[in-house]
Design an enzyme around this catalytic site. Structure first.
Site, PDB file in Angstrom:
ATOM      1  N   LEU A   1     -15.295  -6.275 -58.719  1.00 12.77           N
ATOM      2  CA  LEU A   1     -14.403  -5.249 -59.241  1.00 12.77           C
ATOM      3  C   LEU A   1     -12.943  -5.616 -59.040  1.00 12.77           C
ATOM      4  CD1 LEU A   1     -14.186  -2.431 -60.512  1.00 12.77           C
ATOM      5  CD2 LEU A   1     -14.206  -1.484 -58.192  1.00 12.77           C
ATOM      6  N   ASP A   2     -12.188  -5.644 -60.143  1.00 13.51           N
ATOM      7  CA  ASP A   2     -10.744  -5.896 -60.147  1.00 13.51           C
ATOM      8  C   ASP A   2     -10.374  -7.238 -59.518  1.00 13.51           C
ATOM      9  OD1 ASP A   2     -10.296  -3.509 -61.417  1.00 13.51           O
ATOM     10  OD2 ASP A   2      -9.816  -2.409 -59.587  1.00 13.51           O
ATOM     11  N   GLU A   3     -11.290  -8.190 -59.524  1.00 12.41           N
ATOM     12  CA  GLU A   3     -11.012  -9.492 -58.930  1.00 12.41           C
ATOM     13  C   GLU A   3     -11.253 -10.630 -59.918  1.00 12.41           C
ATOM     14  OE1 GLU A   3     -12.957 -10.046 -55.189  1.00 12.41           O
ATOM     15  OE2 GLU A   3     -12.206  -8.162 -54.343  1.00 12.41           O
TER      16      GLU A   3
END
Length: 286
Positions: free
Chosen positions: A228-230
């Site tokens: 997530l979000d990486e």
């Protein structure tokens, strides 16, 4: 650029003579190289190239050139593609309750500043349906709950197939895609999120930042992955702020930064200027 210009993108293990090989191919088929960007990554040993070239008399790419590129690509162990300059990428937008990012993309597309054709808007609720009605785009309402996520994602992929979308943009879509969906969309799904220094996760990030006296706020656009979000970062924008900023001021500034970062990321992707490798990106200037 002019009619008849095409983009060759290529990625392969680095070695001596790649640039010369590409230049020779273009010369042999009487193609003019209008611009060239290359990068050899010493850490990964990977080479990246983006060439804009003009076919003879501004016509189509000679089939013989494509055959020779394929042959050279096999020798170089390369991934490559050729696309017309300015070819508009079919794009599906996903939204929830915030309209600023989608509006930025829709306006830029309408003004021909962004080489995409938005083929529809998907939302997990009906909040923005009336606001986007004037664009005349197909609207797909796909509610999502924890128990219905598999069915909702199956509907989403049906819409992607039905619209022929080549790119999916999470324009402030406040639902986490499953790991399977992220893998299916790898390299063709872009997300936007706030990025403070330091980063604040969870609810009310701007209020957390205000409480900590943050002096820089920003936004990050990246490819979606199961982490997530990486995912690999495409663009980041920041702006300095000071103690006079209220949480409301920071939220307003953040909206502008999110729209700008997402626009730049989608533009770079649609213009075939982004290469993703080993968890990070190489983004060529125009």
């Amino acid at each position: 650029m002019t009619t008849g210009d095409h983009i060759l993108t290529l990625s392969c293990p680095d070695r001596v003579g790649i640039v010369a090989t590409l230049a020779h191919l273009m010369e042999a088929h009487e193609c003019f190289i209008a611009s060239s960007r290359t990068f050899g990554d010493t850490e990964s040993g990977q080479f990246f190239a983006r060439l804009v070239f003009r076919a003879p008399e501004g016509g189509e790419v000679p089939l013989s050139l494509l055959g020779d590129i394929e042959e050279a690509g096999e020798e170089l162990e390369a991934d490559w593609s050729v696309a017309p300059v300015g070819q508009r990428m079919r794009t599906l937008l996903l939204v929830s309750k915030s309209d600023h990012c989608a509006n930025t993309l829709l306006y830029a597309s309408r003004r021909k500043e962004l080489p995409i054709d938005v083929v529809g808007i998907v939302s997990n609720n009906e909040t923005l349906k009336d606001q986007f009605a004037h664009f005349g785009l197909p609207w797909y309402h796909i509610p999502v709950t924890a128990s219905t996520k598999p069915e909702a994602e199956a509907r989403l992929f049906h819409v992607i197939e039905e619209t022929g979308a080549d790119l999916v943009v999470l324009a402030r879509y406040m639902q986490v895609l499953s790991d399977d969906a992220c893998r299916e969309l790898e390299g063709r799904c872009i997300n936007i999120h706030h990025s403070f220094l330091p980063s604040f996760k969870g609810a009310r990030p701007y209020h957390q930042a205000h409480a900590r006296g943050v002096k820089v706020i920003g936004a990050t656009a990246h490819y979606v992955t199961a982490n997530l979000d990486e995912g690999p970062i495409i663009t980041q924008v920041t702006e300095s702020i000071d103690h006079t900023y209220t949480p409301a001021d920071m939220i307003e500034t953040g909206r502008h930064l999110e729209g700008t970062a997402l626009l730049r990321a989608v533009k770079a992707h649609a213009e075939h200027r982004v290469f993703s490798h080993a968890g990070r990106t190489i983004v060529f200037a125009r």
